[in-house]
Design an enzyme around this catalytic site. Structure first.
Site, PDB file in Angstrom:
ATOM      1  N   CYS A  53       0.822  -1.205   0.000  1.00 33.55           N
ATOM      2  CA  CYS A  53       0.000   0.000   0.000  1.00 33.55           C
ATOM      3  C   CYS A  53       0.863   1.264   0.000  1.00 33.55           C
ATOM      4  O   CYS A  53       1.692   1.452   0.893  1.00 33.55           O
ATOM      5  CB  CYS A  53      -0.896  -0.024   1.245  1.00 33.55           C
ATOM      6  SG  CYS A  53      -1.801   1.510   1.524  1.00 33.55           S
ATOM      7  N   TYR A 186      -5.844   5.988  -8.681  1.00 32.25           N
ATOM      8  CA  TYR A 186      -7.023   5.228  -8.254  1.00 32.25           C
ATOM      9  C   TYR A 186      -8.276   5.729  -8.945  1.00 32.25           C
ATOM     10  O   TYR A 186      -9.158   4.938  -9.316  1.00 32.25           O
ATOM     11  CB  TYR A 186      -7.193   5.318  -6.734  1.00 32.25           C
ATOM     12  CG  TYR A 186      -6.200   4.502  -5.954  1.00 32.25           C
ATOM     13  CD1 TYR A 186      -6.509   3.217  -5.521  1.00 32.25           C
ATOM     14  CD2 TYR A 186      -4.934   5.006  -5.648  1.00 32.25           C
ATOM     15  CE1 TYR A 186      -5.597   2.454  -4.803  1.00 32.25           C
ATOM     16  CE2 TYR A 186      -4.013   4.256  -4.945  1.00 32.25           C
ATOM     17  CZ  TYR A 186      -4.341   2.986  -4.528  1.00 32.25           C
ATOM     18  OH  TYR A 186      -3.427   2.238  -3.826  1.00 32.25           O
TER      19      TYR A 186
END
Length: 345
Positions: A53, A186
């Site tokens: 992440c 994203y």
């Protein structure tokens, strides 16, 4: 940060991806003055992070740059998730050896038994070891506080990542990077309508072009040494060619095709605290095996070749030093943070 298994839970009816902010925004500080502030004490807290992440990777870098390894313990979660999100399945018996938990969600529920997970379970997360309660998942504030509020426990020679005289400029750079780059990949990757994807794609590359130009005559984004701004940009750049270019359809060009961003990223990667906290195996397995709506076969690509990150960057001539005039690099790591077993099948 992502809690996604399969489809993104953050796609709106408009086709846009909207990131949820952190729900637990308590802070750990040197001198608490409210119920939302906790005392910075060595041995009291555990940082839970994913090496996959980018949002959690920031905190791992800062902890290492500041030399806080003995003050704050580190737990690395499995890059693969199930329906209960981040899990400690890389540890013996599938439990974190300090917290005793199988899932990070248990720390969220220890903090709020009724609604602890209603806004998702995200990393990075800082957990109080003695109680197992989540303290904070406020990923932008965690790194700032590790750099400032833990000064008493930092190593000699630790850099100033958020110096007062540069904060306004750092904040301005971070604002654009967050919306168009960190979150922009994203927004492109999880868009469910063509127009929303194209908007995110266009904003992403416009910002990357601007950053590429900015870095033509300066070694770092703000000032003469590494700051919060560089850390926040780096964690997206280091994942760009491995996952965002193909997996998230951010394919106008690769990072390796930018004239300044690419050597800048290699410069950071070759700086202690950056490349030695990168694990491309975790990164690729998470994105390609968890986002099944984008990659239903869950095939993990073999490339790109990691060795290209070690090629000479030749940016020393631009001036500046990584850790500031009086700073020093952290000690080398003894071993990788958390290797994974070979892929099966």
């Amino acid at each position: 940060m992502s809690t996604t298994v399969g489809n993104s839970p953050y796609a709106e009816s408009s086709g846009s991806f909207t990131r949820r902010g952190p729900r637990f925004t308590d802070r750990i500080v040197a001198s608490p003055s409210s119920e939302q502030e906790w005392q910075a004490e060595p041995g009291r807290y555990r940082l839970v992070a994913s090496l996959a992440c980018p949002w959690a990777h920031r905190s791992v870098i800062v902890r290492r740059l500041m030399g806080l390894e003995d003050a704050i313990s580190l737990a690395i979660v499995d890059p693969l998730q199930d329906d209960r999100s981040w899990r400690f399945s890389l540890d013996e018996d599938g439990r974190d050896p300090v917290l005793g938990y199988r899932y990070l969600s248990e720390a969220y529920l220890a903090r709020d038994p009724e609604n602890g997970t209603e806004n998702g379970v995200s990393v990075p997360a800082i957990v109080e070891e003695s109680t197992g309660r989540l303290v904070t998942n406020d990923y932008p504030q965690i790194t700032v506080d590790l750099g400032i509020e833990w000064a008493k426990y930092q190593r000699p020679g630790a850099p100033m990542l958020y110096p007062e005289e540069l904060r306004e400029e750092i904040d301005a750079v971070n604002e654009g990077v967050f919306h168009d780059v960190n979150n922009g990949v994203y927004k492109a990757g999880f868009a469910t309508k063509q127009a929303r994807y194209e908007e995110a794609y266009t904003a992403l590359f416009a910002r990357l072009d601007e950053l590429d130009e900015r870095l033509a005559d300066r070694r770092y984004l703000v000032g003469d040494h590494i700051t919060e701004a560089d850390i926040r940009l780096f964690t997206t750049l280091v994942r760009f060619d491995a996952v965002y270019h193909g997996h998230f359809k951010c394919n106008r060009q690769k990072l390796a095709e930018f004239g300044n961003l690419w050597p800048y990223a290699r410069d950071l990667y070759q700086t202690p605290g950056f490349g030695d906290t990168v694990d491309f195996d975790h990164v690729k397995r998470h994105y390609h095996q968890v986002h099944t709506s984008i990659n239903p076969t869950q095939i993990v690509p073999l490339g790109p070749e990691p060795s290209v990150w070690l090629e000479p960057h030749r940016r020393e001539g631009l001036g500046g030093t990584p850790f500031g005039p009086d700073g020093t690099p952290p000690e080398p790591l003894d071993a990788p943070l958390r290797p994974l077993p070979p892929l099966e099948g």
